[in-house]
Each structure stands twice: as structure tokens, then as C-alpha cells.
Design a protein around this motif. Structure first.
Motif: not given
Length: 567
Positions: A523-527, A530, A550, A561-564
Motif C-alpha cells: 500500500r501507499h500512504y497518501v500525502q 499526491d 481500491n 489514507t492508504y491506497l492499496k
């Protein structure tokens, strides 16, 4: 001979790609010197980039006799002056890309002058790369971008006006932007009995040249005694009835009847409608008699809304074309499609539709067409220009390096087109549209000596599997080569890479039986900042894939939030 065969094959490819616009070729007579090595050596690129379509870098046209006649005239520029007027918007205003074109063409046929010079300081806008301006006294101005300009406008795009009898403006040209023979000066102005007289000085201490406006004549003219890049224009009230000076620009060229006058006229924010409403355009075309007018404008007509009314914009373009040809029916008009662009995070997809409209008009009104939109990379390519340092962060304007690349593309497109138009004697009986398959199979594209049109050479190992690798942040050619067990040179050869530069999201062809194991985080932590497009490019996946896994229905993301990245 090798170049000639390559050229013929390239011409055939051009006709197939351009929908058969080059249907008949004509014999070459006295123009042999403009062919083969004489022009080939000038078709060069300082740098090459994988996203630019160099093999398509030429004009398209639908009236071969007219184009051939134009290039014949241009080929005689060493003994007959040729004038080009390049109209545009902010991309043209600064004059960097047009300066590159001017220098390239002048290196072959000689520098006939800069053409339009405008005292931009009076109009409260920036100057150009070639000269700067200053002024004294009380002045007013009008630009073609104004909804209701206060004064008439001509093909320079700017008018300046004063009622101050002590007013003046000064032009200081940069070294390298002029030659001592550029001494023929025309000042386009409103000429009647109420107009001030004009004084012209070639240095702060020089004796002024006195000029008087002649009613009915749209300009005053003089030959400067000498020229070192300095022009000062002062108004002079010599009679009581004189009360104003209205100037539409200065036109400077060589006193010799030879060379190329490549004049640019750009105004920030200008659109097709801006140029179409010029009331003095037809009158000035009769005086200037340009051999070529480049219409390099249009994106401001749809940049804000990413949409345009096709019928309305078509009408404005036709009005502009007819105004240019009203006094000069033989003037060649080149329609240029604008480059890909963004407004904030939105791609201006209407650029593609506008390119299609221009090609349609080129066919209907016998204009030439330069499809710069697709040649420069097409939709979304502005991101690549940005990543390579060729575009600014606004993703519509270019850096100095970018405008240099653009100028080289324009200049080389002109030269490619000239070679194509004047070097086709061996195709005189060929109609590509109706040639049968047997004839086409005999025509093989040989390797050309021109780097811009080299074909990529693929030489995979025996039984090697073709794979596509998406470049990620932190990748290098060496790292990718190691993953697949191939060499850097092979990666460059398979993908036509001129150097070691690659960028995230780029697709590379690899011929290898090794399938490297690449680890993608779960997953990726959305900053903040982004975007789905940026995340997809970083991890080598598509936006649609991320939205699907997602459960996203839009491109909107929420920071924190996190993005798969994997199902």
C-alpha cells in the motif's frame, strides 16, 4: 546516392502517413544545389528525446504546385529577399523559438533582418530575447488581446499612441541580433495632417533624421546612415495642427535585396479571435508582401474550458486566412497545432481536437499544416517535457532549453519539407494511393544518414522474449540491465535512447528470457499533493488498476489514507 534513396523512401512513408496529400511530384531543374548534402548538413538536433516523433517532423500540404513554387522562391533567398511573418501568443512573444528558426535559416540564406520591432515598455509587457525598449513622456497603448482596443491594430499586435510633443521611445538590440546592413527602417503609423513629425536617431548623440508622414501612406521610411543596434524615435510638433502620433510598430530589414527576414509577432494571451479582428492586417500585408505567414496560435481559445465551439473558431480562422490573402493571394499560410498542455491537474485534451480542425482547414483552404501537437509527443507528453527540464511547472510554457528544442524542430521541419518538395524527380509517375501492393513491396526503407530519421535496430538474442518494463523512481539503465541480464547498450539500441536518461513511467522494451522479481509494496500512504496518476507512474501500474482494486469511482484522493497497490 545513398541519401537520395533514403529520401525517396522517406517521402513514400510521408505520403502514406499524411493521407496522400503529396499525390504528384515535379521534376527538379535549377534547384539541385538545395538537395542532398547542401541542405542535409543543416538538418540537425542538439539533443534528441524518445518522446518526440522526429520521423514525422515535416509539414503536410494538399497543393503541391503552390508549395513547390514557394520553396522555389525561398531557395533563391541568396539573391532575392524572402519574408516570413510568424504570428502567435506568449510562446512567440519572447522570440526565443523564432530566434532559433531565424538563425538556422539565416545560416543558409543570409540574415535579411528581424522584421517587427515593438516598444513593449509602453504596452507594459515584457520584451524579447533580441531587444529591450524604454520610453519617455505620456503614452497610451492597445493590444490585440483587449476586448475593445482603443486604437486600430496591425500585424505587430500592438499600437502605441501619444499626444505628448516631448514623447519618445528607444530600442536597444542585443549583440548578435542584428547586422550592420540592417538599415532599412519603416515606421508604420497613422498618417494625416494632424500627425506629429518623427525624428529618428541611431545613437544618443547622433544627428536626428527628420521624417514626415504622408497622408494615405501607412508608413514612413528611411535608410539609416549606420546601425549599431540603437534606434530612438522622437515625436516633433512642427505645425500647430499636429496633435498626436499613432504607431503600429517598426519594421527593420537589410538594405540588400537578399536573405531571410524572419519576423515574429506574439502577444501574451492572444488567440485566433485576437488576430482575426486586426483592422490593419490586410493593408499591412499589401506592404510587407510576406512569402509565408505562420499562424502559431489557438490554445488560448480553449485553455480555460478545455472546449471550443468548432463552427465559431473555424469562422475566425477562415476570416484570418482571408485577411492575409486579400492583398497577397500567393502568400503561403502555415497552420500550426499547439503543444500538449495542462491547466492545474487537467490535461487540455482539446489540443487534439484543434489539431484535427487545423488539418481540415489546411485541406479546404490550401494551407500547409505543421502538426506540432503530435510531433512533440501528443497527449500527456507535456509531463515528459517537464521531467526532462524542457517545460515550466505551469505545464504550458517551456524553459529556455525547451524553446530551443522547439525552435530546432520548427527549423528542421521547414528544411525537411523543402527537401521533400524539391527532390522528388524520381517519383514523378508514382501515386502512392493507387500503387499496388507489389510496387510497394519493392520499396524498402534503407538506413539513412540523418540521425533524426534513423530506425531503431532490434537485435535480441536467440529465442529471447519481448518484455516491457515500466521505469520506476530510482531506476537507472544499469539497474534495469542487471535485472534482465542484458547490456546498457542493448537497452539503448532496442529503445532508440540517445543517452542514459530515463524517467518514471517510461516504457522500455527488453528482449530477455529472465523475468526479474520486483517487489511492490502492499500500500501507499497518501500525502498532500499526491495524485492517482503520479502514484500509478511511481509504481508502474495504471490509474484504472488502482481505482479498481481500491473501489474508487473518481480520481479524488484524501491525504492521510492508504491506497492499496496489490489486490
Amino acid at each position: 546516392m545513398r541519401f537520395r534513396k533514403s529520401l525517396i523512401a522517406f517521402l513514400l512513408a510521408f505520403m502514406a502517413w499524411g493521407e496522400g496529400q503529396l499525390l504528384m511530384a515535379y521534376p527538379v531543374d535549377s534547384l539541385a544545389t538545395e538537395r542532398e548534402g547542401s541542405l542535409q548538413k543543416y538538418i540537425r538536433y542538439t539533443h534528441t528525446y524518445s518522446f518526440i516523433e522526429y520521423e514525422k517532423n515535416h509539414w503536410q500540404w494538399f497543393d503541391m504546385p503552390a508549395m513547390r513554387q514557394f520553396f522555389e522562391r525561398f531557395s533563391q533567398a541568396k539573391s532575392r529577399k524572402v519574408r516570413v511573418l510568424h504570428l502567435g501568443d506568449s510562446h512567440v512573444h519572447y522570440d526565443l523559438q523564432t530566434k532559433v528558426i531565424r538563425e538556422r535559416l539565416s545560416a543558409i540564406w543570409g540574415n535579411g533582418g528581424i522584421g517587427w520591432i515593438v516598444p513593449y515598455s509602453i504596452a507594459h509587457t515584457h520584451g524579447t530575447v533580441d531587444y529591450r525598449s524604454s520610453h519617455r513622456g505620456v503614452w497610451q497603448s492597445a493590444l490585440i488581446t483587449k476586448y475593445k482596443p482603443a486604437f486600430p491594430l496591425g500585424s505587430s499586435g500592438v499600437t502605441v499612441y501619444t499626444e505628448d510633443p516631448q514623447a519618445s521611445f528607444t530600442i536597444r538590440m542585443n549583440k548578435g541580433s542584428y547586422e550592420p546592413v540592417h538599415r532599412k527602417l519603416r515606421i508604420f503609423c497613422r498618417a494625416d495632417s494632424s500627425s506629429f513629425d518623427i525624428l529618428v536617431k541611431t545613437s544618443p548623440t547622433a544627428e536626428p533624421i527628420r521624417l514626415h508622414a504622408v497622408p494615405g501612406k501607412p508608413y514612413v521610411e528611411t535608410v539609416l546612415p549606420s546601425f549599431d543596434g540603437y534606434i530612438e524615435v522622437l515625436v516633433n510638433k512642427s505645425r500647430e495642427e499636429q496633435r498626436f502620433f499613432e504607431c503600429y510598430g517598426l519594421w527593420l530589414e537589410s538594405v540588400e535585396d537578399k536573405g531571410v527576414v524572419y519576423s515574429s509577432a506574439g502577444v501574451n494571451g492572444a488567440g485566433v479571435g485576437s488576430w482575426a479582428k486586426e483592422s490593419l492586417l490586410a493593408e499591412e500585408m499589401a506592404v510587407l508582401q510576406p512569402d509565408l505567414v505562420v499562424l502559431d496560435v489557438g490554445i488560448n481559445d480553449f485553455y480555460l474550458n478545455n472546449h471550443f465551439d468548432k463552427n465559431a473558431l473555424r469562422h475566425q480562422l477562415v476570416t484570418l486566412i482571408e485577411s492575409i490573402r486579400a492583398q497577397n493571394p500567393e502568400t503561403v499560410i502555415l497552420l500550426v497545432s499547439p503543444q500538449d498542455a495542462y491547466r492545474y491537474r487537467r490535461n487540455i485534451s482539446a489540443c487534439k481536437d484543434y489539431a484535427a480542425l487545423l488539418k481540415e482547414l489546411a485541406r479546404a483552404y490550401h494551407c500547409a499544416f505543421y502538426d506540432y501537437y503530435h510531433i512533440s509527443g501528443g497527449q500527456y507528453s507535456m509531463m515528459r517535457w517537464l521531467q526532462t527540464g524542457l517545460a515550466k511547472r505551469d505545464r504550458i510554457h517551456l524553459t529556455n532549453n525547451g524553446y530551443t528544442v522547439k525552435g530546432e524542430l520548427y527549423a528542421n521541419a521547414f528544411l525537411n519539407s523543402m527537401v521533400m518538395a524539391l527532390s522528388v524527380e524520381q517519383l514523378a509517375t508514382l501515386d502512392w494511393q493507387h500503387a499496388d501492393s507489389a510496387e510497394k513491396e519493392k520499396m524498402v526503407m534503407p538506413e539513412t544518414e540523418n540521425k533524426a530519421f534513423q530506425q531503431v535496430s532490434y537485435s535480441p538474442g536467440e529465442n529471447a522474449t519481448k518484455q516491457v518494463y515500466t521505469v520506476r523512481r530510482g531506476d537507472s539503465l544499469g539497474k534495469i540491465a542487471q535485472l534482465y541480464g542484458v547490456s546498457i547498450a542493448e537497452l539503448q539500441r532496442w529503445n532508440g535512447l540517445p543517452d542514459y536518461f530515463i524517467y518514471p513511467g517510461q516504457k522500455l522494451v527488453v528482449y530477455s528470457n529472465r523475468r526479474p522479481q520486483t517487489t511492490t509494496p502492499a500500500r501507499h500512504y497518501v500525502q498532500r499533493g499526491d495524485t492517482l496518476w503520479g502514484i500509478a507512474r511511481r509504481y508502474g501500474v495504471s490509474v484504472e488498476y488502482l481505482k479498481k482494486i481500491n473501489g474508487l469511482s473518481s480520481d479524488a484522493l484524501r491525504a492521510g489514507t492508504y491506497l492499496k497497490l496489490r489486490p
